[in-house]
Design a protein around this motif. Structure first.
Motif, PDB file in Angstrom:
ATOM      1  N   GLN A 121       0.854  -1.190   0.000  1.00 50.79           N
ATOM      2  CA  GLN A 121       0.000   0.000   0.000  1.00 50.79           C
ATOM      3  C   GLN A 121       0.888   1.237   0.000  1.00 50.79           C
ATOM      4  O   GLN A 121       2.085   1.148   0.250  1.00 50.79           O
ATOM      5  N   SER A 122       0.314   2.386  -0.267  1.00 53.89           N
ATOM      6  CA  SER A 122       1.133   3.591  -0.395  1.00 53.89           C
ATOM      7  C   SER A 122       1.565   4.188   0.938  1.00 53.89           C
ATOM      8  O   SER A 122       2.549   4.893   1.002  1.00 53.89           O
ATOM      9  N   PRO A 145       3.419   9.594   3.112  1.00 54.60           N
ATOM     10  CA  PRO A 145       4.157   8.855   2.075  1.00 54.60           C
ATOM     11  C   PRO A 145       5.533   8.428   2.582  1.00 54.60           C
ATOM     12  O   PRO A 145       6.016   8.941   3.572  1.00 54.60           O
TER      13      PRO A 145
END
Length: 106
Positions: free
Chosen positions: A50-51, A104
């Motif tokens: 996942q990011s 992120p």
């Protein structure tokens, strides 16, 4: 120790320096394990992280209970899905949790 279920993993680690680069660590961990899953484990592009990520600091007095929680992931998620647990955590931690979880990797 690393353990988890289909949609998430838990990885406890010790940070001994205030200069520790958590986003860089996560980025490199995901990059190297993605490569491992593709080349060594035969997933050939079918595996993806996942990011974002979630990190949580613990005091030394909670390390044993953290290990127990990680060891029991399969049993734990029979009673509660990750999505249900995530909603509970968002209620408990509020905006701080959402900000960290959407961070992120750097």
């Amino acid at each position: 120790m690393v353990n988890g279920i289909r949609d998430h993993i838990h990885l406890p680690f010790f940070v001994g320096s205030p200069a520790f680069d958590l986003p860089g660590f996560v980025r490199e961990l995901k990059k190297s394990t993605n490569k491992l899953c593709s080349s060594e484990l035969g997933h050939k592009g079918q595996f993806a992280w996942q990011s974002g990520y979630f990190a949580h600091a613990l005091g030394r007095d909670r390390v044993d209970s953290c290990y127990d929680y990680i060891k029991s992931q399969q049993k734990h998620h029979i009673r509660m899905t990750f999505a249900e647990e995530w909603e509970m955590m968002k209620e408990a931690y509020g905006k701080d949790l959402v900000a960290v979880a959407n961070h992120p990797e750097g």
